[in-house]
Motif scaffolding. Sequence first.
Motif, PDB file in Angstrom:
ATOM      1  N   SER A  29      39.004  23.070  47.615  1.00  0.00           N
ATOM      2  CA  SER A  29      38.251  23.602  46.486  1.00  0.00           C
ATOM      3  C   SER A  29      38.464  25.110  46.365  1.00  0.00           C
ATOM      4  CB  SER A  29      36.776  23.282  46.661  1.00  0.00           C
ATOM      5  OG  SER A  29      36.024  23.807  45.605  1.00  0.00           O
ATOM      6  N   GLY A  30      38.477  25.794  47.491  1.00  0.00           N
ATOM      7  CA  GLY A  30      38.720  27.230  47.490  1.00  0.00           C
ATOM      8  C   GLY A  30      40.093  27.575  46.931  1.00  0.00           C
ATOM      9  N   VAL A  31      41.112  26.813  47.326  1.00  0.00           N
ATOM     10  CA  VAL A  31      42.463  27.044  46.802  1.00  0.00           C
ATOM     11  C   VAL A  31      42.469  26.884  45.289  1.00  0.00           C
ATOM     12  CG1 VAL A  31      44.824  26.117  46.731  1.00  0.00           C
ATOM     13  CG2 VAL A  31      43.667  26.424  48.936  1.00  0.00           C
ATOM     14  N   ARG A  32      41.870  25.805  44.804  1.00  0.00           N
ATOM     15  CA  ARG A  32      41.810  25.574  43.351  1.00  0.00           C
ATOM     16  C   ARG A  32      41.063  26.699  42.636  1.00  0.00           C
ATOM     17  NH1 ARG A  32      41.014  20.196  44.597  1.00  0.00           N
ATOM     18  NH2 ARG A  32      38.785  20.483  44.568  1.00  0.00           N
ATOM     19  N   ASN A  33      39.946  27.107  43.188  1.00  0.00           N
ATOM     20  CA  ASN A  33      39.136  28.146  42.543  1.00  0.00           C
ATOM     21  C   ASN A  33      39.865  29.486  42.490  1.00  0.00           C
ATOM     22  OD1 ASN A  33      37.086  26.321  42.082  1.00  0.00           O
ATOM     23  ND2 ASN A  33      35.921  26.924  43.897  1.00  0.00           N
ATOM     24  N   TYR A  34      40.524  29.868  43.591  1.00  0.00           N
ATOM     25  CA  TYR A  34      41.279  31.126  43.577  1.00  0.00           C
ATOM     26  C   TYR A  34      42.445  31.051  42.601  1.00  0.00           C
ATOM     27  CZ  TYR A  34      38.775  33.251  47.468  1.00  0.00           C
ATOM     28  OH  TYR A  34      37.807  33.816  48.262  1.00  0.00           O
ATOM     29  N   ALA A  35      43.145  29.908  42.551  1.00  0.00           N
ATOM     30  CA  ALA A  35      44.259  29.757  41.618  1.00  0.00           C
ATOM     31  C   ALA A  35      43.773  29.866  40.172  1.00  0.00           C
ATOM     32  CB  ALA A  35      44.969  28.425  41.851  1.00  0.00           C
ATOM     33  N   MET A  36      42.645  29.233  39.890  1.00  0.00           N
ATOM     34  CA  MET A  36      42.086  29.301  38.535  1.00  0.00           C
ATOM     35  C   MET A  36      41.675  30.737  38.203  1.00  0.00           C
ATOM     36  SD  MET A  36      41.012  27.394  35.843  1.00  0.00           S
ATOM     37  CE  MET A  36      40.608  25.789  36.474  1.00  0.00           C
ATOM     38  N   ALA A  37      41.000  31.401  39.113  1.00  0.00           N
ATOM     39  CA  ALA A  37      40.556  32.774  38.870  1.00  0.00           C
ATOM     40  C   ALA A  37      41.754  33.700  38.675  1.00  0.00           C
ATOM     41  CB  ALA A  37      39.696  33.258  40.043  1.00  0.00           C
ATOM     42  N   LEU A  38      42.826  33.439  39.404  1.00  0.00           N
ATOM     43  CA  LEU A  38      44.022  34.260  39.302  1.00  0.00           C
ATOM     44  C   LEU A  38      44.621  34.202  37.902  1.00  0.00           C
ATOM     45  CD1 LEU A  38      45.737  36.054  41.110  1.00  0.00           C
ATOM     46  CD2 LEU A  38      47.034  34.039  41.774  1.00  0.00           C
ATOM     47  N   THR A  39      44.545  33.038  37.259  1.00  0.00           N
ATOM     48  CA  THR A  39      45.103  32.911  35.913  1.00  0.00           C
ATOM     49  C   THR A  39      44.231  33.590  34.864  1.00  0.00           C
ATOM     50  OG1 THR A  39      44.002  30.792  35.437  1.00  0.00           O
ATOM     51  CG2 THR A  39      46.168  30.694  36.502  1.00  0.00           C
ATOM     52  N   GLU A  40      42.996  33.933  35.226  1.00  0.00           N
ATOM     53  CA  GLU A  40      42.062  34.524  34.271  1.00  0.00           C
ATOM     54  C   GLU A  40      41.866  36.024  34.465  1.00  0.00           C
ATOM     55  OE1 GLU A  40      40.724  32.766  31.778  1.00  0.00           O
ATOM     56  OE2 GLU A  40      41.728  30.953  32.501  1.00  0.00           O
ATOM     57  N   THR A  41      42.469  36.582  35.498  1.00  0.00           N
ATOM     58  CA  THR A  41      42.226  37.987  35.810  1.00  0.00           C
ATOM     59  C   THR A  41      42.931  38.919  34.831  1.00  0.00           C
ATOM     60  OG1 THR A  41      42.207  39.623  37.577  1.00  0.00           O
ATOM     61  CG2 THR A  41      44.137  38.235  37.432  1.00  0.00           C
ATOM     62  N   LEU A  50      42.967  38.651  44.495  1.00  0.00           N
ATOM     63  CA  LEU A  50      42.868  37.193  44.400  1.00  0.00           C
ATOM     64  C   LEU A  50      44.093  36.504  44.996  1.00  0.00           C
ATOM     65  CD1 LEU A  50      41.279  36.763  40.861  1.00  0.00           C
ATOM     66  CD2 LEU A  50      40.181  36.375  43.081  1.00  0.00           C
ATOM     67  N   THR A  51      45.258  37.101  44.820  1.00  0.00           N
ATOM     68  CA  THR A  51      46.480  36.533  45.413  1.00  0.00           C
ATOM     69  C   THR A  51      46.371  36.523  46.931  1.00  0.00           C
ATOM     70  OG1 THR A  51      47.828  37.256  43.542  1.00  0.00           O
ATOM     71  CG2 THR A  51      48.985  36.812  45.595  1.00  0.00           C
ATOM     72  N   LYS A  52      45.858  37.610  47.505  1.00  0.00           N
ATOM     73  CA  LYS A  52      45.669  37.675  48.962  1.00  0.00           C
ATOM     74  C   LYS A  52      44.693  36.598  49.422  1.00  0.00           C
ATOM     75  CE  LYS A  52      44.160  40.844  52.591  1.00  0.00           C
ATOM     76  NZ  LYS A  52      42.767  40.690  52.960  1.00  0.00           N
ATOM     77  N   HIS A  53      43.593  36.443  48.708  1.00  0.00           N
ATOM     78  CA  HIS A  53      42.605  35.430  49.074  1.00  0.00           C
ATOM     79  C   HIS A  53      43.172  34.021  48.906  1.00  0.00           C
ATOM     80  CE1 HIS A  53      39.290  38.066  49.949  1.00  0.00           C
ATOM     81  NE2 HIS A  53      39.383  38.654  48.768  1.00  0.00           N
TER      82      HIS A  53
END
Length: 97
Positions: A29-41, A50-53
Motif C-alpha cells: 500500500s505504501g508503494v502504491r501511495n508514494y507512486a500515486m503521490a509522485l505523479t501528482e507532485t 517522494l522518489t526517495k521514500h
Amino acid sequence: MTGILQSLAGMGGLTDQVIAMDFLISAKSGVRNYAMALTETGTPEIKATLTKHLEEAIDLHEKISLYMIERGWYHPWNVTEQIQLDQQNIQTALNLS
C-alpha cells in the motif's frame, strides 16, 4: 508466555505469519501511495523526496517478501502453492472458533 498461549490456542507460528502478511500488505500500500503521490507532485524538491521514500518502500517490500518466502509463508511465483497455503490458513482460522 506468548508462545505458550499460541500453542494452547492451536496457532503455533501462525501469528508470525499473519503479522508478516499484514506488514507486507501495508508495504504494498505504501508503494502504491508514494507512486500515486509522485505523479501528482508539482515541485522538484517534493518529487525528489517522494522518489526517495518510494525507493525505500520498495526495498522494505522486498525484504518482507524474502523473509516470508524463506519461511514458506508466501509463494508469489507459484499460484497453486499460494492457494493451498491460503486454504490451510483459512481452515486453521475456522477451527479456532
